[in-house]
Design a protein around this motif. Structure first.
Motif, PDB file in Angstrom:
ATOM      1  N   PRO A   2      -5.255  18.921   2.407  1.00  0.00           N
ATOM      2  CA  PRO A   2      -3.977  17.999   1.819  1.00  0.00           C
ATOM      3  C   PRO A   2      -4.760  17.190   0.636  1.00  0.00           C
ATOM      4  N   LEU A   3      -3.819  16.908  -0.355  1.00  0.00           N
ATOM      5  CA  LEU A   3      -4.334  16.261  -1.447  1.00  0.00           C
ATOM      6  C   LEU A   3      -4.012  14.484  -0.822  1.00  0.00           C
ATOM      7  N   VAL A   4      -4.683  13.619  -0.904  1.00  0.00           N
ATOM      8  CA  VAL A   4      -4.625  12.313  -0.614  1.00  0.00           C
ATOM      9  C   VAL A   4      -4.823  11.154  -1.595  1.00  0.00           C
ATOM     10  N   ALA A   5      -3.914  10.433  -1.979  1.00  0.00           N
ATOM     11  CA  ALA A   5      -4.053   9.443  -2.927  1.00  0.00           C
ATOM     12  C   ALA A   5      -3.678   8.010  -2.165  1.00  0.00           C
ATOM     13  N   VAL A   6      -4.216   7.007  -2.605  1.00  0.00           N
ATOM     14  CA  VAL A   6      -3.950   5.784  -2.118  1.00  0.00           C
ATOM     15  C   VAL A   6      -4.114   4.580  -3.067  1.00  0.00           C
ATOM     16  N   GLY A   7      -2.871   3.717  -3.095  1.00  0.00           N
ATOM     17  CA  GLY A   7      -2.861   2.744  -4.000  1.00  0.00           C
ATOM     18  C   GLY A   7      -2.500   1.301  -3.480  1.00  0.00           C
ATOM     19  N   ARG A   8      -3.111   0.340  -4.014  1.00  0.00           N
ATOM     20  CA  ARG A   8      -2.856  -1.092  -3.452  1.00  0.00           C
ATOM     21  C   ARG A   8      -2.248  -2.028  -4.482  1.00  0.00           C
ATOM     22  N   TRP A   9      -1.599  -2.641  -4.253  1.00  0.00           N
ATOM     23  CA  TRP A   9      -1.116  -3.671  -5.141  1.00  0.00           C
ATOM     24  C   TRP A   9      -0.832  -5.323  -4.453  1.00  0.00           C
ATOM     25  N   PRO A  10      -2.154  -5.870  -4.929  1.00  0.00           N
ATOM     26  CA  PRO A  10      -2.232  -7.461  -4.125  1.00  0.00           C
ATOM     27  C   PRO A  10      -1.076  -8.330  -4.939  1.00  0.00           C
ATOM     28  N   GLY A  11      -0.710  -9.366  -4.043  1.00  0.00           N
ATOM     29  CA  GLY A  11       0.062 -10.439  -4.383  1.00  0.00           C
ATOM     30  C   GLY A  11       0.284 -11.554  -3.241  1.00  0.00           C
ATOM     31  N   GLU A  12       1.392 -12.084  -3.388  1.00  0.00           N
ATOM     32  CA  GLU A  12       1.441 -13.208  -2.202  1.00  0.00           C
ATOM     33  C   GLU A  12       2.643 -13.317  -1.813  1.00  0.00           C
ATOM     34  N   ILE A  13       3.161 -13.794  -0.516  1.00  0.00           N
ATOM     35  CA  ILE A  13       4.371 -13.887   0.119  1.00  0.00           C
ATOM     36  C   ILE A  13       4.874 -15.282  -0.360  1.00  0.00           C
ATOM     37  N   LEU A  14       6.067 -15.505  -1.097  1.00  0.00           N
ATOM     38  CA  LEU A  14       6.744 -16.667  -1.164  1.00  0.00           C
ATOM     39  C   LEU A  14       7.572 -17.026  -0.090  1.00  0.00           C
ATOM     40  N   LEU A  15       7.890 -18.332  -0.105  1.00  0.00           N
ATOM     41  CA  LEU A  15       8.523 -18.929   0.904  1.00  0.00           C
ATOM     42  C   LEU A  15      10.164 -18.677   0.970  1.00  0.00           C
ATOM     43  N   GLN A  43      -3.460   8.476  -9.257  1.00  0.00           N
ATOM     44  CA  GLN A  43      -4.418   9.461  -8.636  1.00  0.00           C
ATOM     45  C   GLN A  43      -4.007  10.962  -8.340  1.00  0.00           C
ATOM     46  N   MET A  44      -2.594  10.799  -7.586  1.00  0.00           N
ATOM     47  CA  MET A  44      -1.941  11.954  -7.312  1.00  0.00           C
ATOM     48  C   MET A  44      -1.895  13.187  -8.510  1.00  0.00           C
ATOM     49  N   ARG A  45      -1.509  12.621  -9.581  1.00  0.00           N
ATOM     50  CA  ARG A  45      -1.539  13.343 -10.834  1.00  0.00           C
ATOM     51  C   ARG A  45      -2.860  13.962 -11.076  1.00  0.00           C
ATOM     52  N   GLY A  46      -4.021  13.401 -10.901  1.00  0.00           N
ATOM     53  CA  GLY A  46      -5.150  14.167 -11.123  1.00  0.00           C
ATOM     54  C   GLY A  46      -5.597  15.001 -10.338  1.00  0.00           C
ATOM     55  N   LEU A  47      -5.331  14.786  -8.854  1.00  0.00           N
ATOM     56  CA  LEU A  47      -5.390  15.711  -7.841  1.00  0.00           C
ATOM     57  C   LEU A  47      -4.730  17.014  -8.360  1.00  0.00           C
ATOM     58  N   LEU A  48      -3.427  16.824  -8.297  1.00  0.00           N
ATOM     59  CA  LEU A  48      -2.364  17.902  -8.499  1.00  0.00           C
ATOM     60  C   LEU A  48      -3.028  18.823  -9.876  1.00  0.00           C
ATOM     61  N   ARG A  49      -3.452  18.138 -10.991  1.00  0.00           N
ATOM     62  CA  ARG A  49      -3.984  18.854 -12.203  1.00  0.00           C
ATOM     63  C   ARG A  49      -5.411  19.522 -11.647  1.00  0.00           C
ATOM     64  N   GLU A  50      -6.340  18.807 -11.024  1.00  0.00           N
ATOM     65  CA  GLU A  50      -7.626  19.641 -10.568  1.00  0.00           C
ATOM     66  C   GLU A  50      -7.155  20.511  -9.448  1.00  0.00           C
ATOM     67  N   ILE A 104       0.668  -1.257   0.059  1.00  0.00           N
ATOM     68  CA  ILE A 104      -0.070   0.000  -0.166  1.00  0.00           C
ATOM     69  C   ILE A 104       0.913   1.256  -0.070  1.00  0.00           C
ATOM     70  N   SER A 105       0.226   2.036  -0.676  1.00  0.00           N
ATOM     71  CA  SER A 105       1.228   3.581  -0.776  1.00  0.00           C
ATOM     72  C   SER A 105       0.186   4.436  -0.685  1.00  0.00           C
ATOM     73  N   THR A 106       0.301   5.414   0.541  1.00  0.00           N
ATOM     74  CA  THR A 106      -0.445   6.726   0.799  1.00  0.00           C
ATOM     75  C   THR A 106       0.266   8.040   0.419  1.00  0.00           C
ATOM     76  N   LEU A 107       0.059   8.614  -0.493  1.00  0.00           N
ATOM     77  CA  LEU A 107       0.669   9.897  -0.723  1.00  0.00           C
ATOM     78  C   LEU A 107      -0.285  11.024  -0.418  1.00  0.00           C
ATOM     79  N   VAL A 108       0.389  12.145   0.282  1.00  0.00           N
ATOM     80  CA  VAL A 108      -0.134  13.274   0.891  1.00  0.00           C
ATOM     81  C   VAL A 108       0.630  14.559   0.185  1.00  0.00           C
ATOM     82  N   ALA A 109      -0.030  15.602  -0.307  1.00  0.00           N
ATOM     83  CA  ALA A 109       0.598  16.631  -0.738  1.00  0.00           C
ATOM     84  C   ALA A 109      -0.004  17.990  -0.186  1.00  0.00           C
ATOM     85  N   LEU A 110       0.929  18.741   0.183  1.00  0.00           N
ATOM     86  CA  LEU A 110       0.496  20.059   0.782  1.00  0.00           C
ATOM     87  C   LEU A 110       1.014  21.159   0.108  1.00  0.00           C
ATOM     88  N   ARG A 111       0.289  22.335  -0.011  1.00  0.00           N
ATOM     89  CA  ARG A 111       0.898  23.500  -0.870  1.00  0.00           C
ATOM     90  C   ARG A 111       1.774  24.177   0.407  1.00  0.00           C
TER      91      ARG A 111
END
Length: 211
Positions: A143-156, A199-206, A129-136
Motif C-alpha cells: 500500500p502507498l501511504v502518505a501523511v500530511g500535518r497542518w499546525p494551528g491553534e483552536i480559537l475561542l 506526497q501521494m502524487r509522488g508515490l503514484l508516479r514512482e 492530520i491526513s493519512t492517505l492510503v492507496a491500493l492497486r
C-alpha cells in the motif's frame, strides 16, 4: 485509471480531485458504485485508512484510495483524533434530512464539544492530520501511504463560512485566518490533505508509474 475514493463526503471528493489534477485518474466516490462505508474500529489513522481502502478495492475489483483525517489537540493528548467526525457522539437522525445537512449538524455538535473540553485551557495548539492510503487491489502487498500535518491553534469561537468540520475553529497563524475563512484554492495549497496528496502524487508516479 479509475480510483475509488472510500468516502461519500462530497467536499473531500472535490478537494482530492483538485489535488490530483493532471494525473490520469478518474476519482469516483464509492457511493456511486453502491459500496458501503467500512467500519473504522482502529486507534490510528493509518489503520483506519487501510481498512477503508481495502474494502473499497475488494468491492470495486480495482484500485482504491482512502483518507483518514482528523484533528489532534495537544492539550487533549491528541484527541479528538480518530473520532474527530463524531467527537460529540452521533447526532440523531432528523426526518427528511439529507446527508450533508446531517453532517453540518454533526460538525456543529463536534465544535461545541471541543470548545467545552478546552474551556479554561490556555494551550490551544493543534494540528490537522491526513493519512492517505492507496491500493492497486484489495490484496496489494505494497500500500502507498502518505501523511500530511497542518499546525494551528483552536480559537475561542468559530469564524468563517467555508470548509467543513473543525475549519471554523482552526486558526492558522501563518495565514492570519481560520481554515473556514480561506478560499478553496488557498486551502488546497496549504492544508494537511494537500500535503498528504503531494506526497501521494509522488508515490503514484514512482510506484504506479502514473503521470
Amino acid at each position: 485509471m479509475r480510483l475509488v475514493l472510500a468516502s461519500n463526503n462530497a467536499k473531500k471528493l472535490s478537494e482530492l480531485r483538485a489535488l490530483f489534477g493532471g494525473l490520469p485518474l478518474d476519482l469516483v466516490a464509492q457511493g456511486t458504485l453502491d459500496i458501503a462505508e467500512a467500519d473504522e474500529p482502529h486507534h490510528t489513522f493509518v489503520e483506519n485508512a487501510l481498512a477503508k481502502a481495502r474494502q473499497a478495492a475488494a468491492a470495486s475489483g480495482g484500485a482504491a484510495i482512502a483518507d483518514d483525517s482528523g484533528l489532534c489537540v495537544h492539550a487533549l493528548g491528541g484527541a479528538p483524533g480518530v473520532i474527530s467526525a463524531h467527537f460529540a457522539g452521533e447526532v440523531p437522525d432528523s426526518p427528511g434530512e439529507d446527508r450533508e445537512a446531517r453532517r453540518r449538524r454533526q460538525d456543529a455538535a463536534n465544535n461545541a464539544c471541543l470548545l467545552e473540553r478546552l474551556a479554561g485551557i490556555a494551550d490551544r495548539r493543534a494540528h490537522f492530520i491526513s493519512t492517505l492510503v492507496a491500493l492497486r487491489h484489495a490484496d496489494d502487498p505494497e500500500p502507498l501511504v502518505a501523511v500530511g500535518r497542518w499546525p494551528g491553534e483552536i480559537l475561542l469561537a468559530p469564524r468563517g463560512e467555508q470548509g467543513f468540520g473543525y475549519d471554523p475553529l482552526m486558526h492558522i497563524p501563518a495565514l492570519g485566518a481560520t481554515v473556514a475563512e480561506l478560499a478553496a484554492d488557498v486551502k488546497n495549497q496549504h492544508s494537511h490533505r494537500a500535503r498528504a496528496a503531494a506526497q501521494m502524487r509522488g508515490l503514484l508516479r514512482e510506484a504506479w508509474h502514473l503521470g
